[in-house]
Design a protein around this motif. Structure first.
Motif, PDB file in Angstrom:
ATOM      1  N   GLU A  54      14.808   0.750 -26.398  1.00  0.00           N
ATOM      2  CA  GLU A  54      15.054   0.023 -25.151  1.00  0.00           C
ATOM      3  C   GLU A  54      14.116   0.451 -24.028  1.00  0.00           C
ATOM      4  N   TYR A  55      13.493   1.639 -24.136  1.00  0.00           N
ATOM      5  CA  TYR A  55      12.548   2.064 -23.113  1.00  0.00           C
ATOM      6  C   TYR A  55      11.346   1.124 -23.051  1.00  0.00           C
ATOM      7  N   SER A  56      10.911   0.606 -24.194  1.00  0.00           N
ATOM      8  CA  SER A  56       9.749  -0.283 -24.204  1.00  0.00           C
ATOM      9  C   SER A  56      10.064  -1.611 -23.514  1.00  0.00           C
ATOM     10  N   GLY A  57      11.269  -2.119 -23.688  1.00  0.00           N
ATOM     11  CA  GLY A  57      11.664  -3.361 -23.022  1.00  0.00           C
ATOM     12  C   GLY A  57      11.693  -3.203 -21.514  1.00  0.00           C
ATOM     13  N   LYS A  58      12.229  -2.099 -21.052  1.00  0.00           N
ATOM     14  CA  LYS A  58      12.285  -1.839 -19.614  1.00  0.00           C
ATOM     15  C   LYS A  58      10.880  -1.667 -19.042  1.00  0.00           C
ATOM     16  N   MET A  59      10.014  -0.960 -19.769  1.00  0.00           N
ATOM     17  CA  MET A  59       8.641  -0.782 -19.292  1.00  0.00           C
ATOM     18  C   MET A  59       7.909  -2.125 -19.265  1.00  0.00           C
ATOM     19  N   ASN A  60       8.127  -2.960 -20.264  1.00  0.00           N
ATOM     20  CA  ASN A  60       7.531  -4.292 -20.288  1.00  0.00           C
ATOM     21  C   ASN A  60       7.945  -5.070 -19.031  1.00  0.00           C
ATOM     22  N   PHE A  61       9.216  -4.968 -18.672  1.00  0.00           N
ATOM     23  CA  PHE A  61       9.756  -5.595 -17.465  1.00  0.00           C
ATOM     24  C   PHE A  61       9.050  -5.068 -16.219  1.00  0.00           C
ATOM     25  N   TYR A  62       8.916  -3.738 -16.120  1.00  0.00           N
ATOM     26  CA  TYR A  62       8.276  -3.131 -14.959  1.00  0.00           C
ATOM     27  C   TYR A  62       6.800  -3.536 -14.843  1.00  0.00           C
ATOM     28  N   VAL A  63       6.082  -3.518 -15.960  1.00  0.00           N
ATOM     29  CA  VAL A  63       4.663  -3.869 -15.938  1.00  0.00           C
ATOM     30  C   VAL A  63       4.489  -5.322 -15.498  1.00  0.00           C
ATOM     31  N   ALA A  64       5.313  -6.216 -16.026  1.00  0.00           N
ATOM     32  CA  ALA A  64       5.234  -7.632 -15.636  1.00  0.00           C
ATOM     33  C   ALA A  64       5.548  -7.804 -14.152  1.00  0.00           C
ATOM     34  N   ALA A  65       6.547  -7.081 -13.659  1.00  0.00           N
ATOM     35  CA  ALA A  65       6.928  -7.185 -12.247  1.00  0.00           C
ATOM     36  C   ALA A  65       5.824  -6.656 -11.334  1.00  0.00           C
ATOM     37  N   VAL A  66       5.233  -5.522 -11.673  1.00  0.00           N
ATOM     38  CA  VAL A  66       4.143  -4.972 -10.861  1.00  0.00           C
ATOM     39  C   VAL A  66       2.959  -5.937 -10.869  1.00  0.00           C
ATOM     40  N   ASP A  67       2.662  -6.514 -12.034  1.00  0.00           N
ATOM     41  CA  ASP A  67       1.572  -7.489 -12.099  1.00  0.00           C
ATOM     42  C   ASP A  67       1.828  -8.673 -11.166  1.00  0.00           C
ATOM     43  N   ASP A  68       3.047  -9.162 -11.133  1.00  0.00           N
ATOM     44  CA  ASP A  68       3.363 -10.329 -10.300  1.00  0.00           C
ATOM     45  C   ASP A  68       3.520  -9.991  -8.821  1.00  0.00           C
ATOM     46  N   LEU A  69       4.100  -8.843  -8.508  1.00  0.00           N
ATOM     47  CA  LEU A  69       4.437  -8.517  -7.124  1.00  0.00           C
ATOM     48  C   LEU A  69       3.375  -7.715  -6.376  1.00  0.00           C
ATOM     49  N   LEU A  70       2.617  -6.885  -7.080  1.00  0.00           N
ATOM     50  CA  LEU A  70       1.683  -5.977  -6.406  1.00  0.00           C
ATOM     51  C   LEU A  70       0.216  -6.236  -6.724  1.00  0.00           C
ATOM     52  N   ARG A  71      -0.064  -6.690  -7.900  1.00  0.00           N
ATOM     53  CA  ARG A  71      -1.447  -6.844  -8.359  1.00  0.00           C
ATOM     54  C   ARG A  71      -2.187  -7.914  -7.564  1.00  0.00           C
ATOM     55  N   SER A  72      -3.408  -7.586  -7.160  1.00  0.00           N
ATOM     56  CA  SER A  72      -4.283  -8.523  -6.450  1.00  0.00           C
ATOM     57  C   SER A  72      -5.190  -9.223  -7.457  1.00  0.00           C
ATOM     58  N   PRO A  73      -5.795 -10.342  -7.062  1.00  0.00           N
ATOM     59  CA  PRO A  73      -6.661 -11.076  -7.992  1.00  0.00           C
ATOM     60  C   PRO A  73      -7.788 -10.233  -8.603  1.00  0.00           C
ATOM     61  N   GLY A  74      -8.324  -9.250  -7.890  1.00  0.00           N
ATOM     62  CA  GLY A  74      -9.404  -8.419  -8.422  1.00  0.00           C
ATOM     63  C   GLY A  74      -8.945  -7.268  -9.292  1.00  0.00           C
ATOM     64  N   ASP A  75      -7.636  -7.048  -9.394  1.00  0.00           N
ATOM     65  CA  ASP A  75      -7.103  -5.936 -10.189  1.00  0.00           C
ATOM     66  C   ASP A  75      -7.009  -6.295 -11.666  1.00  0.00           C
ATOM     67  N   GLN A  76      -7.147  -5.270 -12.492  1.00  0.00           N
ATOM     68  CA  GLN A  76      -6.932  -5.418 -13.929  1.00  0.00           C
ATOM     69  C   GLN A  76      -5.421  -5.360 -14.202  1.00  0.00           C
ATOM     70  N   PRO A  77      -4.976  -5.783 -15.385  1.00  0.00           N
ATOM     71  CA  PRO A  77      -3.542  -5.722 -15.708  1.00  0.00           C
ATOM     72  C   PRO A  77      -2.981  -4.301 -15.612  1.00  0.00           C
ATOM     73  N   THR A  78      -1.733  -4.217 -15.230  1.00  0.00           N
ATOM     74  CA  THR A  78      -1.024  -2.943 -15.078  1.00  0.00           C
ATOM     75  C   THR A  78      -0.862  -2.260 -16.430  1.00  0.00           C
ATOM     76  N   ILE A  79      -0.895  -0.927 -16.395  1.00  0.00           N
ATOM     77  CA  ILE A  79      -0.683  -0.098 -17.586  1.00  0.00           C
ATOM     78  C   ILE A  79       0.649   0.612 -17.433  1.00  0.00           C
ATOM     79  N   GLY A  80       1.436   0.674 -18.498  1.00  0.00           N
ATOM     80  CA  GLY A  80       2.703   1.399 -18.501  1.00  0.00           C
ATOM     81  C   GLY A  80       2.623   2.601 -19.424  1.00  0.00           C
ATOM     82  N   LEU A  81       3.175   3.720 -18.996  1.00  0.00           N
ATOM     83  CA  LEU A  81       3.204   4.930 -19.815  1.00  0.00           C
ATOM     84  C   LEU A  81       4.613   5.507 -19.777  1.00  0.00           C
ATOM     85  N   ILE A  82       5.195   5.681 -20.961  1.00  0.00           N
ATOM     86  CA  ILE A  82       6.531   6.261 -21.096  1.00  0.00           C
ATOM     87  C   ILE A  82       6.352   7.686 -21.597  1.00  0.00           C
TER      88      ILE A  82
END
Length: 143
Positions: A54-82
């Motif tokens: 279940e940790y991977s599902g939660k991290m997937n959620f967090y990475v997607a949220a950071v990409d949508d809420l914080l990431r700017s057009p010039g940024d690369q996709p967010t990386i998650g580390l558990i």
């Protein structure tokens, strides 16, 4: 030496228990960094147990949220580390098999002695371990 040097050159610390409001609910990222050379956010979740699927599902959620809420057009996709106390490679492979996000799993080690150069700048390891054990389970966003 600050903690970001332990991660390598280029990490900018943005916060611990970093708040995100998603769908009207509050979520808290254990650690959030921005890597200035890779031009991406890095979400780190700290777990005091062995890796659980279940940790991977939660991290997937967090990475997607950071990409949508914080990431700017010039940024690369967010990386998650558990970071977990221990891991079973087979369980990790099944948990991450069909995920499209950049998520990694690693273990951590709490050493018995801090390097001499930082011993006087940080509390003893026993104090840190004691404080970690006092964190209520309801603060763990997965459990």
């Amino acid at each position: 030496m600050d903690s970001t040097h332990n991660l390598g050159i280029g990490f900018a610390f943005l916060g611990n228990q970093y708040p995100l409001t998603i769908g009207g609910e509050d979520f808290y990222l254990d650690l959030l960094f921005y890597h200035v050379r890779l031009h991406c956010y890095v979400v780190i979740e700290l777990k005091m147990t062995a890796f659980k699927p279940e940790y991977s599902g939660k991290m997937n959620f967090y990475v997607a949220a950071v990409d949508d809420l914080l990431r700017s057009p010039g940024d690369q996709p967010t990386i998650g580390l558990i970071l977990c106390k221990s891991k079973n490679q087979t369980i990790i492979e099944y948990s991450l098999r069909d995920m499209n996000q950049a998520i990694g799993v690693s273990t951590y080690h709490l050493g018995d002695q801090l390097p001499l150069s930082v011993q006087d700048k940080l509390p003893p390891i026993e104090v840190l371990q004691e404080q970690l054990e006092q964190i209520p389970n309801d603060r763990d966003p997965i459990n």
